[in-house]
Design an enzyme around this catalytic site. Structure first.
Site, PDB file in Angstrom:
ATOM      1  N   LEU A 197      39.289  45.430  42.807  1.00 23.16           N
ATOM      2  CA  LEU A 197      39.665  45.454  44.218  1.00 23.16           C
ATOM      3  C   LEU A 197      39.173  44.228  44.971  1.00 23.16           C
ATOM      4  O   LEU A 197      39.902  43.636  45.764  1.00 23.16           O
ATOM      5  CB  LEU A 197      39.115  46.717  44.877  1.00 23.16           C
ATOM      6  CG  LEU A 197      39.854  48.015  44.574  1.00 23.16           C
ATOM      7  CD1 LEU A 197      39.037  49.214  45.027  1.00 23.16           C
ATOM      8  CD2 LEU A 197      41.225  48.028  45.234  1.00 23.16           C
ATOM      9  N   ASP A 229      29.935  37.673  43.970  1.00 26.11           N
ATOM     10  CA  ASP A 229      29.892  38.593  42.843  1.00 26.11           C
ATOM     11  C   ASP A 229      28.641  38.295  42.026  1.00 26.11           C
ATOM     12  O   ASP A 229      28.394  37.148  41.651  1.00 26.11           O
ATOM     13  CB  ASP A 229      31.137  38.471  41.957  1.00 26.11           C
ATOM     14  CG  ASP A 229      31.324  39.704  41.091  1.00 26.11           C
ATOM     15  OD1 ASP A 229      32.126  40.584  41.488  1.00 26.11           O
ATOM     16  OD2 ASP A 229      30.661  39.799  40.043  1.00 26.11           O
ATOM     17  N   ASN A 265      32.547  45.392  49.523  1.00 27.24           N
ATOM     18  CA  ASN A 265      33.263  46.026  48.415  1.00 27.24           C
ATOM     19  C   ASN A 265      32.386  46.264  47.193  1.00 27.24           C
ATOM     20  O   ASN A 265      32.676  47.148  46.387  1.00 27.24           O
ATOM     21  CB  ASN A 265      34.464  45.145  48.028  1.00 27.24           C
ATOM     22  CG  ASN A 265      35.115  45.580  46.743  1.00 27.24           C
ATOM     23  OD1 ASN A 265      35.813  46.595  46.689  1.00 27.24           O
ATOM     24  ND2 ASN A 265      34.877  44.827  45.675  1.00 27.24           N
ATOM     25  N   TYR A 322      27.139  58.673  43.972  1.00 29.05           N
ATOM     26  CA  TYR A 322      28.244  57.852  44.461  1.00 29.05           C
ATOM     27  C   TYR A 322      28.899  58.507  45.678  1.00 29.05           C
ATOM     28  O   TYR A 322      29.174  57.845  46.687  1.00 29.05           O
ATOM     29  CB  TYR A 322      29.254  57.670  43.333  1.00 29.05           C
ATOM     30  CG  TYR A 322      30.469  56.841  43.678  1.00 29.05           C
ATOM     31  CD1 TYR A 322      30.394  55.463  43.782  1.00 29.05           C
ATOM     32  CD2 TYR A 322      31.705  57.451  43.882  1.00 29.05           C
ATOM     33  CE1 TYR A 322      31.513  54.699  44.078  1.00 29.05           C
ATOM     34  CE2 TYR A 322      32.835  56.701  44.179  1.00 29.05           C
ATOM     35  CZ  TYR A 322      32.734  55.325  44.268  1.00 29.05           C
ATOM     36  OH  TYR A 322      33.838  54.576  44.572  1.00 29.05           O
ATOM     37  N   LYS A 364      29.047  56.937  49.455  1.00 26.99           N
ATOM     38  CA  LYS A 364      30.320  56.655  50.101  1.00 26.99           C
ATOM     39  C   LYS A 364      30.508  57.478  51.379  1.00 26.99           C
ATOM     40  O   LYS A 364      31.142  57.026  52.333  1.00 26.99           O
ATOM     41  CB  LYS A 364      31.471  56.913  49.126  1.00 26.99           C
ATOM     42  CG  LYS A 364      31.551  55.896  47.986  1.00 26.99           C
ATOM     43  CD  LYS A 364      31.669  54.473  48.505  1.00 26.99           C
ATOM     44  CE  LYS A 364      31.970  53.473  47.407  1.00 26.99           C
ATOM     45  NZ  LYS A 364      32.043  52.078  47.907  1.00 26.99           N
ATOM     46  N   THR A 399      40.390  50.465  38.830  1.00 30.92           N
ATOM     47  CA  THR A 399      39.321  49.487  38.757  1.00 30.92           C
ATOM     48  C   THR A 399      38.513  49.731  37.488  1.00 30.92           C
ATOM     49  O   THR A 399      38.764  50.681  36.744  1.00 30.92           O
ATOM     50  CB  THR A 399      38.376  49.596  39.973  1.00 30.92           C
ATOM     51  OG1 THR A 399      37.636  50.820  39.879  1.00 30.92           O
ATOM     52  CG2 THR A 399      39.153  49.566  41.284  1.00 30.92           C
TER      53      THR A 399
END
Length: 301
Positions: free
Chosen positions: A18, A37, A100, A171, A175, A205
């Site tokens: 993404l 990254d 992201n 997770y 989120k 992904t």
């Protein structure tokens, strides 16, 4: 001329999936980018995709765009400032942060270790905090100096955070926290010209390909789960066109975009006096029966 012409953005976790789709999409729309990254794998293992940020930068430059690479850890406080400073040093300004970066450590709640929990919460929640916090400080200083600010924070939440996901307690918690953070950022930063919105992508992904949520493409059909499908909304939210759109959570799937309603009041019961414990069962069950059904938890039977 693209809708992000003249805009400068940081995209974290932009070496693959993404994030890479966002970076390429933004560059195609004229944005100049800091491509971040760290080069870790799906579970955060070091060095698994070393050089990914540089490769995306090369691809952007080859297409005529402008970008610089950054390989810092998004959850490192000082690294967040380095990213902001790099954008300003390279391009003279910063207009948007697209958060992201992240990874997963899938575990059922009763087997999740403290180390796994902390690692996931750190990269997602703290990772969304550090860079955005330094960016907000920069934008506040610009506003106080009398320079107009029209800036953007674009966060990444998930259906796992909005409704839960079996085997992903850490997770999902991270989120969900990001969705709440977005609402607070939108409320607090509006006065200085900053909007904040969040995306819950439905896309293929490295993380979705590791378990039960694999999203294979069908040959010859529209690739519903292609990461590139998410990029146009990101470009819009980064652009000047999205001025005034803030505090929203969007879910995307293929060619569909949904606006999430979020937590809101539903049926209630007012006795007009203090409840007795033995009368709560009938009241609670009546309320649950009368509310709109919630979306099911991912993976729940």
């Amino acid at each position: 001329m693209g809708i992000c012409e003249g805009r400068v953005a940081i995209v974290t976790g932009a070496g693959n999936g993404l994030g890479k789709a966002y970076a390429l999409g933004l560059a195609a729309e004229g944005a100049r980018l800091v491509v971040n990254d760290l080069g870790v794998g799906t579970h955060g293992e070091a060095g698994a995709t070393k050089g990914a940020a540089e490769q995306v930068v090369e691809e952007i430059r080859a297409a005529g765009g402008e970008a610089v690479a950054n390989t810092d850890d998004v959850a490192d406080w000082d690294a967040g400032k380095r990213m902001v400073d790099l954008a300003i040093a390279s391009f003279g300004r910063l207009d948007a942060v697209v958060n992201n970066a992240g990874f997963v450590r899938d575990r059922m709640f009763f087997t999740c270790s403290p180390e796994e929990w902390d690692a996931v919460i750190r990269v997602h929640l703290r990772g969304h905090f550090c860079t955005s916090r330094h960016a907000a400080e920069y934008w506040r200083a610009e506003s106080k100096a009398g320079r107009p600010v029209d800036a953007r924070i674009v966060n990444t939440t998930s259906g796992a955070g909005l409704q839960g996901s079996v085997g992903q307690s850490a997770y999902s918690t991270a989120k969900g926290g990001i969705a709440a953070l977005t609402l607070v950022q939108a409320a607090e930063l509006a006065r200085i010209g900053v909007t904040a919105n969040a995306l819950a992508p439905n896309a293929r992904t490295r993380m979705t390909d590791t378990g039960a949520f694999a999203m294979a493409a069908e040959e010859g059909a529209f690739d519903v789960f292609a990461p590139e499908n998410m990029a146009p909304l990101v470009a819009y939210l980064v652009s000047a066109q999205s001025r005034g759109v803030t505090g929203q959570v969007f879910e995307l799937k293929g060619g569909q975009v949904f606006l999430s309603q979020g937590w809101t009041d539903s049926p209630s019961h007012d006795k007009g006096a203090r409840f007795e414990a033995d009368e709560m069962d009938a009241i609670v069950r009546a309320l649950v029966a009368s509310r709109e059904p919630a979306k099911p938890v991912y993976g729940a039977g």
